[in-house]
Design a protein around this motif. Structure first.
Motif, mmCIF file in Angstrom:
data_model
loop_
_atom_site.group_PDB
_atom_site.id
_atom_site.type_symbol
_atom_site.label_atom_id
_atom_site.label_comp_id
_atom_site.label_asym_id
_atom_site.label_seq_id
_atom_site.Cartn_x
_atom_site.Cartn_y
_atom_site.Cartn_z
ATOM 1 N N ALA A 1 -37.467 -46.755 -19.078
ATOM 2 C CA ALA A 1 -38.069 -48.089 -18.957
ATOM 3 C C ALA A 1 -39.092 -48.225 -20.093
ATOM 4 O O ALA A 1 -39.436 -47.222 -20.724
ATOM 5 C CB ALA A 1 -38.746 -48.225 -17.590
ATOM 6 N N PRO A 2 -39.578 -49.456 -20.362
ATOM 7 C CA PRO A 2 -40.541 -49.634 -21.456
ATOM 8 C C PRO A 2 -41.767 -48.717 -21.341
ATOM 9 O O PRO A 2 -42.269 -48.230 -22.349
ATOM 10 C CB PRO A 2 -40.921 -51.113 -21.336
ATOM 11 C CG PRO A 2 -39.712 -51.765 -20.751
ATOM 12 C CD PRO A 2 -39.160 -50.755 -19.779
ATOM 13 N N GLN A 5 -40.360 -52.912 -16.461
ATOM 14 C CA GLN A 5 -39.163 -53.669 -16.099
ATOM 15 C C GLN A 5 -38.854 -53.290 -14.639
ATOM 16 O O GLN A 5 -39.406 -52.314 -14.115
ATOM 17 C CB GLN A 5 -37.960 -53.315 -16.979
ATOM 18 C CG GLN A 5 -37.451 -51.899 -16.774
ATOM 19 C CD GLN A 5 -36.287 -51.539 -17.693
ATOM 20 O OE1 GLN A 5 -36.167 -52.039 -18.804
ATOM 21 N NE2 GLN A 5 -35.427 -50.653 -17.216
ATOM 22 N N ARG A 6 -37.985 -54.069 -14.018
ATOM 23 C CA ARG A 6 -37.578 -53.705 -12.655
ATOM 24 C C ARG A 6 -36.861 -52.357 -12.735
ATOM 25 O O ARG A 6 -35.909 -52.214 -13.501
ATOM 26 C CB ARG A 6 -36.654 -54.786 -12.082
ATOM 27 C CG ARG A 6 -36.496 -54.710 -10.586
ATOM 28 C CD ARG A 6 -35.884 -55.984 -10.040
ATOM 29 N NE ARG A 6 -36.838 -57.084 -10.023
ATOM 30 C CZ ARG A 6 -37.744 -57.280 -9.056
ATOM 31 N NH1 ARG A 6 -37.808 -56.464 -8.031
ATOM 32 N NH2 ARG A 6 -38.578 -58.290 -9.127
ATOM 33 N N VAL A 7 -37.335 -51.369 -12.006
ATOM 34 C CA VAL A 7 -36.822 -50.010 -12.211
ATOM 35 C C VAL A 7 -35.572 -49.754 -11.372
ATOM 36 O O VAL A 7 -35.474 -50.180 -10.223
ATOM 37 C CB VAL A 7 -37.907 -48.931 -11.943
ATOM 38 C CG1 VAL A 7 -39.014 -49.023 -12.974
ATOM 39 C CG2 VAL A 7 -38.480 -49.047 -10.544
ATOM 40 N N ARG A 8 -34.634 -49.086 -12.006
ATOM 41 C CA ARG A 8 -33.371 -48.773 -11.332
ATOM 42 C C ARG A 8 -33.130 -47.266 -11.278
ATOM 43 O O ARG A 8 -32.024 -46.806 -11.115
ATOM 44 C CB ARG A 8 -32.206 -49.459 -12.067
ATOM 45 C CG ARG A 8 -32.155 -50.946 -11.832
ATOM 46 C CD ARG A 8 -31.003 -51.565 -12.592
ATOM 47 N NE ARG A 8 -31.208 -51.452 -14.024
ATOM 48 C CZ ARG A 8 -31.915 -52.314 -14.753
ATOM 49 N NH1 ARG A 8 -32.487 -53.350 -14.176
ATOM 50 N NH2 ARG A 8 -32.053 -52.130 -16.051
ATOM 51 N N TYR A 9 -34.207 -46.530 -11.404
ATOM 52 C CA TYR A 9 -34.110 -45.062 -11.339
ATOM 53 C C TYR A 9 -33.489 -44.676 -9.993
ATOM 54 O O TYR A 9 -33.831 -45.237 -8.967
ATOM 55 C CB TYR A 9 -35.522 -44.491 -11.469
ATOM 56 C CG TYR A 9 -35.624 -43.088 -12.008
ATOM 57 C CD1 TYR A 9 -35.982 -42.047 -11.164
ATOM 58 C CD2 TYR A 9 -35.385 -42.803 -13.335
ATOM 59 C CE1 TYR A 9 -36.100 -40.761 -11.646
ATOM 60 C CE2 TYR A 9 -35.517 -41.531 -13.824
ATOM 61 C CZ TYR A 9 -35.872 -40.502 -12.975
ATOM 62 O OH TYR A 9 -35.997 -39.237 -13.452
ATOM 63 N N HIS A 62 -42.701 -45.161 -19.758
ATOM 64 C CA HIS A 62 -42.261 -43.939 -19.081
ATOM 65 C C HIS A 62 -43.144 -42.809 -19.612
ATOM 66 O O HIS A 62 -42.926 -42.285 -20.712
ATOM 67 C CB HIS A 62 -40.778 -43.652 -19.339
ATOM 68 C CG HIS A 62 -40.238 -42.507 -18.517
ATOM 69 N ND1 HIS A 62 -38.893 -42.196 -18.457
ATOM 70 C CD2 HIS A 62 -40.861 -41.602 -17.711
ATOM 71 C CE1 HIS A 62 -38.716 -41.154 -17.663
ATOM 72 N NE2 HIS A 62 -39.890 -40.777 -17.202
ATOM 73 N N ILE A 84 -43.327 -44.916 -14.342
ATOM 74 C CA ILE A 84 -42.209 -45.708 -14.867
ATOM 75 C C ILE A 84 -42.424 -47.172 -14.515
ATOM 76 O O ILE A 84 -42.626 -47.520 -13.346
ATOM 77 C CB ILE A 84 -40.874 -45.200 -14.269
ATOM 78 C CG1 ILE A 84 -40.614 -43.754 -14.705
ATOM 79 C CG2 ILE A 84 -39.711 -46.101 -14.681
ATOM 80 C CD1 ILE A 84 -39.466 -43.089 -13.981
ATOM 81 N N GLY A 85 -42.382 -48.042 -15.533
ATOM 82 C CA GLY A 85 -42.544 -49.470 -15.280
ATOM 83 C C GLY A 85 -42.296 -50.282 -16.541
ATOM 84 O O GLY A 85 -41.778 -49.778 -17.539
ATOM 85 N N TYR A 116 -44.920 -50.458 -10.678
ATOM 86 C CA TYR A 116 -44.414 -49.240 -11.323
ATOM 87 C C TYR A 116 -44.028 -48.245 -10.246
ATOM 88 O O TYR A 116 -44.360 -48.408 -9.071
ATOM 89 C CB TYR A 116 -45.479 -48.650 -12.275
ATOM 90 C CG TYR A 116 -46.844 -48.489 -11.652
ATOM 91 C CD1 TYR A 116 -47.210 -47.312 -11.012
ATOM 92 C CD2 TYR A 116 -47.772 -49.540 -11.686
ATOM 93 C CE1 TYR A 116 -48.456 -47.173 -10.443
ATOM 94 C CE2 TYR A 116 -49.026 -49.403 -11.103
ATOM 95 C CZ TYR A 116 -49.368 -48.221 -10.491
ATOM 96 O OH TYR A 116 -50.603 -48.090 -9.913
#
Ligand code: 5GP
Ligand code: ZN
Length: 114
Positions: free
Chosen positions: A35-36, A107-111, A38, A104-105, A82
């Protein structure tokens, strides 16, 4: 730990994009960001994983989280949100055995979760 990549980053023997460092913890950008923002926040002393924590480490672990909060503000993602992740052991996909908190953040996180 001589062969630990994060110990080498903390001491400056290996390069990194360091964003924060004090006497207890270091924070640097993940080499493969998902993500932008991390960032990995790590204790300066080598602790392999959550499994290796002792009660004496409680202030240190608390500090990891308050530094994460401070970095979220610095990155401008505290309002959008985040995710904080600590992987422990093989089932969680831990790859580096020096305790680290992923921030992590941006953007909407898809981890993957679960
Ligand atoms: P884990 O799966 O152990 O929770 O995550 C380890 C993280 O460390 C991964 O996201 C990986 O991209 C990151 N990483 C591994 N080697 C290096 C490195 O040499 N430098 C940096 N900055 N990150 C690394
Ligand atoms: Zn280490």
């Amino acid at each position: 730990m001589l062969d630990c990549i994060f110990c080498k980053i903390i001491t400056g023997q290996s390069p990194s994009q360091m964003v924060f460092q004090d006497e207890q913890v270091s924070a640097f950008r993940d080499i493969h960001p998902v993500a932008p923002t991390h960032i990995l926040i790590v204790p300066n002393k080598h602790i392999a994983s959550i499994n290796d924590l002792t009660p004496a480490d409680e202030p240190l672990v608390g500090h990891l989280f308050t530094v994460a909060r401070q970095l979220a503000v610095q990155e401008g993602i505290e309002k959008t949100g985040y995710r904080l992740i600590i992987n422990t052991g093989s089932h969680a996909g831990q790859m580096v055995f020096h305790l680290h908190l992923h921030l992590i953040g941006g953007q909407r996180v898809r981890y993957p979760m679960g």
